[in-house]
Design a protein around this motif. Structure first.
Motif, PDB file in Angstrom:
ATOM      1  N   VAL A 104       0.879  -1.094   0.135  1.00 34.70           N
ATOM      2  CA  VAL A 104      -0.173  -0.131  -0.022  1.00 34.70           C
ATOM      3  C   VAL A 104       0.918   1.129   0.184  1.00 34.70           C
ATOM      4  CG1 VAL A 104      -1.736   1.557   1.222  1.00 34.70           C
ATOM      5  CG2 VAL A 104      -2.020  -0.942   1.052  1.00 34.70           C
ATOM      6  N   ILE A 105       1.042   1.931  -1.200  1.00 30.67           N
ATOM      7  CA  ILE A 105       1.853   3.074  -1.162  1.00 30.67           C
ATOM      8  C   ILE A 105       0.860   4.373  -0.796  1.00 30.67           C
ATOM      9  CG2 ILE A 105       3.143   4.821  -2.695  1.00 30.67           C
ATOM     10  CD1 ILE A 105       3.611   2.144  -4.467  1.00 30.67           C
ATOM     11  N   ILE A 106       1.122   5.192   0.224  1.00 33.49           N
ATOM     12  CA  ILE A 106       0.537   6.263   0.805  1.00 33.49           C
ATOM     13  C   ILE A 106       1.099   7.453   0.282  1.00 33.49           C
ATOM     14  CG2 ILE A 106      -0.370   7.343   2.742  1.00 33.49           C
ATOM     15  CD1 ILE A 106      -0.479   4.593   4.163  1.00 33.49           C
ATOM     16  N   ALA A 107       0.426   8.483  -0.191  1.00 40.19           N
ATOM     17  CA  ALA A 107       1.051   9.815  -0.885  1.00 40.19           C
ATOM     18  C   ALA A 107      -0.023  10.600  -1.251  1.00 40.19           C
ATOM     19  CB  ALA A 107       2.125   9.444  -2.022  1.00 40.19           C
ATOM     20  N   ARG A 108       0.717  11.772  -1.352  1.00 37.03           N
ATOM     21  CA  ARG A 108      -0.666  13.050  -1.788  1.00 37.03           C
ATOM     22  C   ARG A 108      -0.664  12.927  -3.290  1.00 37.03           C
ATOM     23  NH1 ARG A 108       2.946  18.235  -1.692  1.00 37.03           N
ATOM     24  NH2 ARG A 108       0.904  19.272  -2.887  1.00 37.03           N
ATOM     25  N   ALA A 138       3.422   2.447  -9.462  1.00 39.30           N
ATOM     26  CA  ALA A 138       2.766   1.147  -9.575  1.00 39.30           C
ATOM     27  C   ALA A 138       2.991   0.559 -11.235  1.00 39.30           C
ATOM     28  CB  ALA A 138       1.503   1.056  -9.145  1.00 39.30           C
ATOM     29  N   LEU A 139       2.533   1.572 -12.016  1.00 39.27           N
ATOM     30  CA  LEU A 139       2.479   1.098 -13.410  1.00 39.27           C
ATOM     31  C   LEU A 139       3.771   0.940 -14.084  1.00 39.27           C
ATOM     32  CD1 LEU A 139      -0.339   3.406 -14.481  1.00 39.27           C
ATOM     33  CD2 LEU A 139      -0.280   0.807 -14.407  1.00 39.27           C
ATOM     34  N   ASP A 190      -6.613   1.748  -6.910  1.00 44.49           N
ATOM     35  CA  ASP A 190      -6.611   3.184  -6.481  1.00 44.49           C
ATOM     36  C   ASP A 190      -7.432   3.816  -5.893  1.00 44.49           C
ATOM     37  OD1 ASP A 190      -5.317   5.510  -7.121  1.00 44.49           O
ATOM     38  OD2 ASP A 190      -5.745   5.909  -9.246  1.00 44.49           O
ATOM     39  N   GLU A 191      -6.995   4.632  -5.067  1.00 44.65           N
ATOM     40  CA  GLU A 191      -7.951   5.422  -4.265  1.00 44.65           C
ATOM     41  C   GLU A 191      -8.586   4.462  -3.149  1.00 44.65           C
ATOM     42  OE1 GLU A 191      -7.524   8.577  -4.031  1.00 44.65           O
ATOM     43  OE2 GLU A 191      -6.945   9.416  -6.173  1.00 44.65           O
ATOM     44  N   VAL A 192      -7.760   3.523  -2.850  1.00 49.74           N
ATOM     45  CA  VAL A 192      -8.121   2.385  -1.854  1.00 49.74           C
ATOM     46  C   VAL A 192      -8.586   2.988  -0.470  1.00 49.74           C
ATOM     47  CG1 VAL A 192      -6.093   1.978  -0.973  1.00 49.74           C
ATOM     48  CG2 VAL A 192      -7.752   0.256  -0.994  1.00 49.74           C
ATOM     49  N   ILE A 217      -1.613  -4.045  -5.109  1.00 51.06           N
ATOM     50  CA  ILE A 217      -1.034  -2.801  -4.805  1.00 51.06           C
ATOM     51  C   ILE A 217      -2.089  -1.943  -4.644  1.00 51.06           C
ATOM     52  CG2 ILE A 217       0.504  -0.870  -6.053  1.00 51.06           C
ATOM     53  CD1 ILE A 217       1.747  -3.114  -7.799  1.00 51.06           C
ATOM     54  N   GLY A 218      -2.090  -1.275  -3.605  1.00 46.47           N
ATOM     55  CA  GLY A 218      -2.737  -0.308  -3.214  1.00 46.47           C
ATOM     56  C   GLY A 218      -2.476   1.063  -3.041  1.00 46.47           C
ATOM     57  N   LEU A 219      -3.329   2.240  -3.624  1.00 45.43           N
ATOM     58  CA  LEU A 219      -2.686   3.406  -3.819  1.00 45.43           C
ATOM     59  C   LEU A 219      -3.529   4.292  -2.960  1.00 45.43           C
ATOM     60  CD1 LEU A 219      -1.899   3.717  -7.699  1.00 45.43           C
ATOM     61  CD2 LEU A 219      -0.436   3.118  -5.748  1.00 45.43           C
ATOM     62  N   SER A 220      -2.975   5.038  -2.067  1.00 45.48           N
ATOM     63  CA  SER A 220      -4.097   5.582  -1.095  1.00 45.48           C
ATOM     64  C   SER A 220      -3.652   7.316  -0.724  1.00 45.48           C
ATOM     65  CB  SER A 220      -4.155   4.955   0.376  1.00 45.48           C
ATOM     66  OG  SER A 220      -4.762   5.528   1.172  1.00 45.48           O
ATOM     67  N   ALA A 221      -4.535   8.032  -0.686  1.00 42.28           N
ATOM     68  CA  ALA A 221      -4.027   9.298   0.308  1.00 42.28           C
ATOM     69  C   ALA A 221      -3.691   8.897   1.593  1.00 42.28           C
ATOM     70  CB  ALA A 221      -5.407  10.232  -0.074  1.00 42.28           C
TER      71      ALA A 221
END
Length: 648
Positions: free
Chosen positions: A103-107, A116-117, A216-218, A247-251
């Motif tokens: 899980v990648i946490i970033a703004r 991720a891609l 995306d936006e998990v 792979i999770g992309l999160s704020a």
């Protein structure tokens, strides 16, 4: 080829040379890759004469994360001029290349999508004997994000020879058939479309080759039934393809471990925090009516207090290059934008009930700097690319810390810039709530996301889905699969069996002692309930004459109020109802001021902890606010400007 150590020697016509056929066809692979100065002999191919050029260009070396990627991906990065990575890429790419669930946490705007891609591109290119089928699924909660991502990936797909396509509710039957017969390498889609694909015989075959799923936006999906549905859907894909990388992309979120659990269940998951503890410049303002605001109020047909807020927003817009002004409801977005349309032409509105073509046009005009400001709802809160944002305005309390951080985080995308936001508060309680949320945002005190636990309607739907995937379903196997999904990890066998019995009583399944299978009614039920979003009948708003679609209205508003001759606001403009027929409201634009429609599902809850701190702040103002030192301390801690403190 000779090298030259003397940095005094300068490049002659280097840009002309690098674009020449000789550079591209011959010299490129012979360039000294140590970064030293070098001399290249041009052989007279193309328009260049036969000269020797001294070149003082140093070859940029790929940073560590990029160096782990496939050579073709590195070449593509070089063509794009990308040599150094952002923080999410620096920390995320190595873990993804190694095959870890992350899980990648970033703004927003920090490059987490590429983190991720790029490794996914590398994995696909590294396949020795690629099988027919989908290799990676990219799930985004909004169709607008799907569309935006596809546009961003077109170049990469063409450059690398990787087929990237999108599939959602707007995809035509012809395109779906093509995808079934010739599946793309990467499929961009929505949670609902994942559910639909799992029931198709051919698409199930295409899902057997899935090796990576990106969500995306998990953080948006985890607390929602859509996320619960997706969580079980991923387990259904595992049954077809075997385990795949997640792979999770999160704020920024308050409890990253909950998001990791939601995405991966009991599987190992690496949490990569790439927020770099961003500092936020946030303040709470309470515009007070000034001389001239009464006249403005007459122009806008509103109160001097509202006119003062409109004036202040306009001042902020005029001082900045590009502004997103967030509101909490579509109704407020329309009401506010309709007033701004009386004052200026460089402000427009954006929300989910406007037609797709209208939203795309607004996004493009803002990105092209034809608009200075978009008044928007959460439709612009996520990662839709609209270019540079210099300031975020929040009209009224954002209600939640995570929302404020997500919204203000859309400004100042460069790492040397500070995200900046101004909350325009309405009255005392709104000021206090805004101040508490502003303090918590600056201190990075976010709410913990609450994963939606054990919704039985979603469970019933997924059990029917399994019966369409498998035919005859073992009750034990179904229970094991469902409880691997994080939202159902604590589901008891007694509750599971009770849902099966309910489905049997509704004649949706035939229940045996150790198994069950679908009835003839199951398919209809499954597809009628594919979406867990409340089903509200919509009426299209169409401009008479041009036949241009403007947006949609809820049935309740149309039935109760949309009589022929009445006027309402949508897209920030007033429209007169000419006719209502077969789910369509025909309108003509009029120069008028009118009321905005109401839409279903507009309320945002306030967390308990914020409500408690509002009480504490009220007490502190009462006890300490009478002294200069106490007033200054509270204003500093809670980001309050003077008039806001006085009104609170």
């Amino acid at each position: 080829m000779a090298t030259h150590k003397n940095p005094i020697i300068q490049m002659v016509a280097i840009s002309f040379f690098m674009d020449s056929p000789c550079f591209k066809e011959g010299a490129r692979n012979k360039i000294n890759k140590t970064g030293e100065f070098y001399i290249v002999l041009c052989c007279g191919i193309g328009p260049l004469p036969k000269y020797i050029y001294a070149v003082s260009k140093k070859r940029n070396k790929m940073t560590k994360a990029f160096s782990m990627l496939h050579p073709l991906v590195k070449d593509a990065l070089e063509k794009k001029g990308f040599y150094s990575q952002t923080l999410p890429q620096e920390r995320g790419i190595p873990a993804i290349v190694k095959g870890r669930n992350v899980v990648i946490i970033a703004r927003t705007g920090s490059g987490k999508t590429e983190s991720a891609l790029l490794p996914i591109f590398s994995k696909i290119l590294s396949l020795k004997e690629p099988k027919k089928g989908i290799k990676a699924i990219y799930v985004a909660p909004l169709r607008a994000l799907n569309r935006d991502l596809l546009n961003r990936l077109k170049w990469w797909g063409e450059e690398l020879g990787i087929d990237v396509q999108v599939r959602h509710g707007d995809t035509t039957q012809y395109e779906r058939r093509k995808q079934a017969l010739s599946p793309p390498d990467i499929l961009i889609t929505t949670p609902e479309t994942v559910q639909a694909m799992l029931t198709g015989r051919v698409m199930r075959e295409n899902l057997k080759t899935v090796r990576t799923v990106v969500v995306d936006e998990v953080h948006e999906l985890a607390p929602d039934k859509r996320g619960t549905q997706l969580s079980v859907g991923l387990e259904r894909i595992v049954r077809l393809s075997g385990e795949f990388q997640r792979i999770g992309l999160s704020a920024t979120v308050g409890a990253p471990s909950e998001i990791a659990g939601f995405l991966c269940g009991s599987r190992p998951c690496t949490i990569i925090d790439a927020t770099a503890k961003t500092m936020f410049d946030i303040r709470v303002e309470y515009p007070v009516p000034e001389p001239g605001d009464e006249e403005l109020a007459n122009t806008l047909s509103t109160t001097p207090q509202t006119a003062a807020r409109v004036r202040r927003i306009k001042e902020l817009v005029d001082k900045n290059e590009s502004v997103l002004a967030f509101v909490n409801t579509r109704e407020m977005a329309e009401a506010l934008s309709s007033r701004f349309n009386l004052l200026t032409e460089d402000v427009d509105v954006h929300h989910s009930s406007l037609a797709k073509t209208v939203r795309i046009d607004t996004e493009k005009r803002f990105k092209d700097q034809e608009l200075k400001c978009i008044i928007c709802t959460s439709s612009m809160e996520l990662g839709i690319d609209v270019g540079t944002v210099s300031l975020v305005i929040q009209y009224m309390s954002p209600r939640q810390v995570s929302r404020l951080i997500q919204r203000v985080g859309r400004s100042g995308h460069r790492y040397d810039e500070t995200p900046t936001g101004v909350i325009i508060a309405l009255e005392g309680d709104d000021i206090l709530e805004s101040a508490v949320i502003a303090r918590r945002a600056r201190a990075h005190e976010l709410e913990a996301p609450l994963v939606y636990e054990e919704p039985f309607d979603v469970l019933a739907h997924q059990l029917l889905g399994l019966s369409m995937d498998m035919g005859d379903v073992s009750r034990d196997e179904a229970y094991a699969l469902v409880t691997r999904a994080y939202p159902y990890r604590s589901l008891t066998r007694e509750r599971f069996d009770a849902v099966l019995e309910l489905l049997a009583s509704l004649r949706l399944i035939w229940l045996e002692e150790s198994s069950y299978h679908k009835s003839k009614f199951a398919l209809t039920y499954y597809f009628e309930n594919l979406s867990v979003i409340p089903d509200v009948k919509k009426y299209r708003v169409v401009e008479l004459g041009s036949n241009r679609s403007i947006g949609v209205l809820d049935e309740e508003f149309v039935v109760d109020r949309a009589n022929i001759g009445m006027t309402f606001v949508i897209k920030g403009r007033a429209w007169n109802v000419i006719d209502v027929d077969e789910g369509v409201v025909f309108v003509e634009e009029v120069a008028n001021i009118a009321a905005a429609p109401a839409w279903e599902g507009e309320l945002i809850p306030v967390p308990y902890d914020i409500a408690q701190e509002v009480t504490t702040l009220r007490t502190s103002i009462s006890e300490k606010g009478s002294t200069i030192e106490g007033r200054e301390a509270l204003c500093s801690e809670y980001a309050l400007e003077g008039a806001a403190f006085d009104e609170a």
